[in-house]
Design an enzyme around this catalytic site. Structure first.
Site, PDB file in Angstrom:
ATOM      1  N   LYS A  95       3.437  -3.125  21.596  1.00  0.00           N
ATOM      2  CA  LYS A  95       3.922  -4.317  20.896  1.00  0.00           C
ATOM      3  C   LYS A  95       4.504  -5.253  21.935  1.00  0.00           C
ATOM      4  CE  LYS A  95       4.248  -5.695  16.576  1.00  0.00           C
ATOM      5  NZ  LYS A  95       3.413  -5.269  15.424  1.00  0.00           N
ATOM      6  N   ASP A 133       1.429 -11.002  14.947  1.00  0.00           N
ATOM      7  CA  ASP A 133       2.492 -10.374  14.148  1.00  0.00           C
ATOM      8  C   ASP A 133       3.345 -11.558  13.664  1.00  0.00           C
ATOM      9  OD1 ASP A 133       3.698  -7.557  13.495  1.00  0.00           O
ATOM     10  OD2 ASP A 133       5.430  -8.738  14.071  1.00  0.00           O
TER      11      ASP A 133
HETATM   12  P1  NDP Z   1       4.152 -14.203   9.367  1.00  0.00           P
HETATM   13  O1  NDP Z   1       4.879 -14.825  10.507  1.00  0.00           O
HETATM   14  O2  NDP Z   1       2.826 -14.715   8.981  1.00  0.00           O
HETATM   15  O3  NDP Z   1       5.071 -14.227   8.066  1.00  0.00           O
HETATM   16  C1  NDP Z   1       6.325 -13.641   8.069  1.00  0.00           C
HETATM   17  C2  NDP Z   1       7.013 -13.968   6.766  1.00  0.00           C
HETATM   18  O4  NDP Z   1       8.215 -13.213   6.663  1.00  0.00           O
HETATM   19  C3  NDP Z   1       7.414 -15.421   6.666  1.00  0.00           C
HETATM   20  O5  NDP Z   1       7.410 -15.827   5.335  1.00  0.00           O
HETATM   21  C4  NDP Z   1       8.821 -15.401   7.237  1.00  0.00           C
HETATM   22  O6  NDP Z   1       9.633 -16.467   6.808  1.00  0.00           O
HETATM   23  C5  NDP Z   1       9.338 -14.091   6.703  1.00  0.00           C
HETATM   24  N1  NDP Z   1      10.351 -13.553   7.623  1.00  0.00           N
HETATM   25  C6  NDP Z   1      10.211 -13.312   8.935  1.00  0.00           C
HETATM   26  N2  NDP Z   1      11.343 -12.859   9.465  1.00  0.00           N
HETATM   27  C7  NDP Z   1      12.219 -12.826   8.454  1.00  0.00           C
HETATM   28  C8  NDP Z   1      13.567 -12.450   8.358  1.00  0.00           C
HETATM   29  N3  NDP Z   1      14.246 -12.021   9.432  1.00  0.00           N
HETATM   30  N4  NDP Z   1      14.161 -12.508   7.137  1.00  0.00           N
HETATM   31  C9  NDP Z   1      13.487 -12.946   6.059  1.00  0.00           C
HETATM   32  N5  NDP Z   1      12.193 -13.336   6.085  1.00  0.00           N
HETATM   33  C10 NDP Z   1      11.581 -13.272   7.269  1.00  0.00           C
HETATM   34  O7  NDP Z   1       4.080 -12.642   9.728  1.00  0.00           O
HETATM   35  P2  NDP Z   1       3.149 -11.518   9.089  1.00  0.00           P
HETATM   36  O8  NDP Z   1       2.858 -11.823   7.674  1.00  0.00           O
HETATM   37  O9  NDP Z   1       2.033 -11.289  10.022  1.00  0.00           O
HETATM   38  O10 NDP Z   1       4.093 -10.230   9.190  1.00  0.00           O
HETATM   39  C11 NDP Z   1       4.934  -9.807   8.126  1.00  0.00           C
HETATM   40  C12 NDP Z   1       5.294  -8.343   8.328  1.00  0.00           C
HETATM   41  O11 NDP Z   1       4.097  -7.565   8.321  1.00  0.00           O
HETATM   42  C13 NDP Z   1       5.984  -7.988   9.634  1.00  0.00           C
HETATM   43  O12 NDP Z   1       6.872  -6.912   9.416  1.00  0.00           O
HETATM   44  C14 NDP Z   1       4.842  -7.523  10.525  1.00  0.00           C
HETATM   45  O13 NDP Z   1       5.301  -6.688  11.556  1.00  0.00           O
HETATM   46  C15 NDP Z   1       4.010  -6.765   9.495  1.00  0.00           C
HETATM   47  N6  NDP Z   1       2.609  -6.535   9.816  1.00  0.00           N
HETATM   48  C16 NDP Z   1       1.776  -7.565  10.140  1.00  0.00           C
HETATM   49  C17 NDP Z   1       0.441  -7.319  10.389  1.00  0.00           C
HETATM   50  C18 NDP Z   1      -0.527  -8.404  10.655  1.00  0.00           C
HETATM   51  O14 NDP Z   1      -1.728  -8.109  10.763  1.00  0.00           O
HETATM   52  N7  NDP Z   1      -0.134  -9.666  10.768  1.00  0.00           N
HETATM   53  C19 NDP Z   1      -0.098  -5.953  10.385  1.00  0.00           C
HETATM   54  C20 NDP Z   1       0.852  -4.950   9.964  1.00  0.00           C
HETATM   55  C21 NDP Z   1       2.150  -5.248   9.717  1.00  0.00           C
HETATM   56  P3  NDP Z   1       9.907 -17.721   7.798  1.00  0.00           P
HETATM   57  O15 NDP Z   1       8.654 -18.535   7.741  1.00  0.00           O
HETATM   58  O16 NDP Z   1      11.084 -18.388   7.188  1.00  0.00           O
HETATM   59  O17 NDP Z   1      10.187 -17.157   9.148  1.00  0.00           O
HETATM   60  O1  2IT Z   2       1.971  -4.278  13.044  1.00  0.00           O
HETATM   61  C1  2IT Z   2       0.733  -4.358  13.170  1.00  0.00           C
HETATM   62  O2  2IT Z   2      -0.006  -3.394  12.914  1.00  0.00           O
HETATM   63  C2  2IT Z   2       0.163  -5.627  13.603  1.00  0.00           C
HETATM   64  N1  2IT Z   2       0.916  -6.592  13.775  1.00  0.00           N
HETATM   65  C3  2IT Z   2      -1.309  -5.733  13.876  1.00  0.00           C
HETATM   66  C4  2IT Z   2      -1.639  -5.224  15.239  1.00  0.00           C
HETATM   67  C5  2IT Z   2      -3.056  -5.451  15.695  1.00  0.00           C
HETATM   68  O3  2IT Z   2      -3.329  -5.090  16.848  1.00  0.00           O
HETATM   69  O4  2IT Z   2      -3.888  -5.941  14.938  1.00  0.00           O
END
Ligand code: NDP
Ligand code: 2IT
Length: 445
Positions: free
Chosen positions: A124, A164
């Protein structure tokens, strides 16, 4: 291994990294018994070799904002473990990022990637830079400055980053462009690329869709399905958006989503048109979720409030770590929630997990339920290697198959004497055993 003692020792050696200690503690707590069945593990101190990252790369990132001010952030890449394949995992850009958070995410990623069955190690990276409120030109300059250091440490067989929090298609593309310029290699490094330049169909959708596929499997163990269920989603980013999309497609009603400022509650449910509004708002206009409430005349709760106190059947946390605490978990149980499936990484605190499990809820940890994102990243790497692109149907079918397989693995390793499926235990043991056996085979280092 005495899990408690190992955790205490790590806590002493790495003070100020509570999220990392929390993640390690969760995993060791559930694998302790299995670990101790293999004396060779303890004889080679496998536990510490597994918990401490292979390598942590740390660097300064200097960039210039639109006003001509020179700004600095820090950058990190935590390469946790590569016994199963090249280091693989996302990059997070958010002001809350610190080393402990990236170490927790890299540690979790190692087990998650193991569960996908694809050849990927765990890593990461990230920075305390937040794209929020920055112009696209500033984001581009930051991404280029970040990659100017990171490029030395990544490569198609070495380490393949992705998105992420705060890193979506725009940021991945800027970093990919700069990697290519610096190395003269196309390479396919970074997944989540645009479809025009090597990205995979279904990668944007994969985490959210995968979580819903996993949820369907969980519900089926109790003879339930998603149609007609009311769902709480947190977040409004990549994972939340495609979680909502799949829920709508399967006939569920999603009544909430959120950002870091607050959440909206729409009693009629977020339909396709309203989801299009959210996608435009978040992905193009980069606005706040409060604007949804203004547009559709529904309730908005600000002050960083979370949606867990609203009534529903299912909760799909899709924002960030520790967003469900004990009090929220108790409210979910009291309100009759039957399933919690984690789109985010470690969104439930240890106390919240205890509440879910005591109530015998269907509860799946992120490393199992959100593995679809990295799984399709793995499929993007396969497509890049063979210089081919698969159809939407083919990628979706593979994603579906992988999620079903992870569910089966959790059932096999996590079913308790009374028949309750402990998905935490199942996912941790299944993910761990593969990594541990590969580490043993590859010698002591
Ligand atoms: P994005 O940046 O696209 O969206 C994140 C969302 O969560 C936004 O709405 C953001 O609001 C909100 N958020 C972020 N930090 C906080 C916080 N501290 N408190 C409250 N709300 C918060 O990220 P993703 O959708 O990609 O990721 C969301 C989660 O999913 C994370 O935990 C990530 O690690 C996990 N994840 C992502 C993957 C991926 O493929 N993208 C794969 C597996 C897991 P704001 O806009 O106000 O910051
Ligand atoms: O938390 C996760 O699994 C991710 N943010 C996706 C990682 C990736 O390599 O696609």
């Amino acid at each position: 291994m005495n899990a408690k003692q190992v955790v205490e020792d790590l806590n002493r050696r790495f003070p100020g990294e509570p999220a990392y200690i929390q993640a390690v503690s969760q995993v060791l707590g559930s694998i302790e018994e299995t670990y101790n069945e293999y004396p060779a593990f303890e004889a080679t101190n496998l536990v510490e070799r597994l918990c401490i990252p292979d390598r942590v790369i740390s660097f300064r990132v200097t960039w210039t904002d639109d006003a001509g001010r020179v700004r600095t952030n820090f950058g990190y890449r935590v390469q946790h473990n590569n016994v199963l394949g090249p280091y693989k995992g996302g990059i997070r850009f958010h002001e809350s990022v610190n080393l402990g958070i990236l170490k927790f995410l890299a540690f979790e990623q190692t087990f998650k990637n193991s569960l996908t069955t694809l050849p990927m190690g765990g890593a990461k990276g990230g920075s305390d830079f937040s794209p929020r409120g920055k112009s696209s030109a500033e984001v581009m300059r930051f991404c280029q400055a970040f990659m100017s250091e990171l490029y030395r440490h990544i490569g198609p067989d070495e380490d393949v980053p992705a998105g992420d929090i705060g890193v979506g298609g725009r940021e991945v593309a800027y970093m990919f462009g700069w990697y290519k310029r610096l190395t003269h290699q196309w390479g396919g490094v970074l997944t989540g690329k645009g479809l025009e330049f090597g990205g995979s169909l279904i990668r944007p959708e994969a985490t959210g869709y995968g979580n819903v596929y996993f949820l369907q499997n969980m519900l089926a163990t109790r003879g339930e399905d998603l149609a007609g269920k009311t769902v709480l989603v947190s977040g409004a980013g990549n994972v939340a958006q495609y979680t909502i999309e799949k829920c709508i497609e399967l006939g569920a009603k999603v009544v909430t989503c959120s950002d870091s400022d607050g959440y909206i509650y729409d009693p009629d449910g977020i339909d396709r048109e309203k989801l299009n509004f959210i996608m435009r708002l978040k992905n193009e206009e980069r606005g706040r979720i409060s604007e949804y409430a203004e547009e559709y005349g529904v309730k908005y709760v600000g002050g960083g409030a979370k949606p867990w106190f609203e009534k529903a059947d299912i909760a799909l946390p899709s924002a960030t770590q520790n967003e469900i605490n004990e009090e929220a978990a108790k409210a979910l149980v009291k309100n009759g929630v039957i399933a919690v499936s984690e789109g985010a990484n470690m969104p439930s605190t240890p106390e919240a997990i205890k509440v879910f499990q005591a109530a015998k809820l269907l509860y799946s940890p992120g490393k199992a339920a959100n593995a679809g994102g990295v799984a399709v990243s793995g499929l993007e790497m396969s497509q890049n290697s063979e210089r081919l692109s698969w159809t939407r149907e083919e990628v979706d079918a593979r994603l579906h198959g992988i999620m079903n397989n992870i569910h089966e693995n959790c059932v096999n390793h996590g079913t308790e004497a009374d028949g309750y499926i402990n998905y935490v235990k199942g996912a941790n043991i299944a993910g761990f055993l593969k990594v541990a056996k590969a580490m043993m085979a590859q010698g002591i280092y």
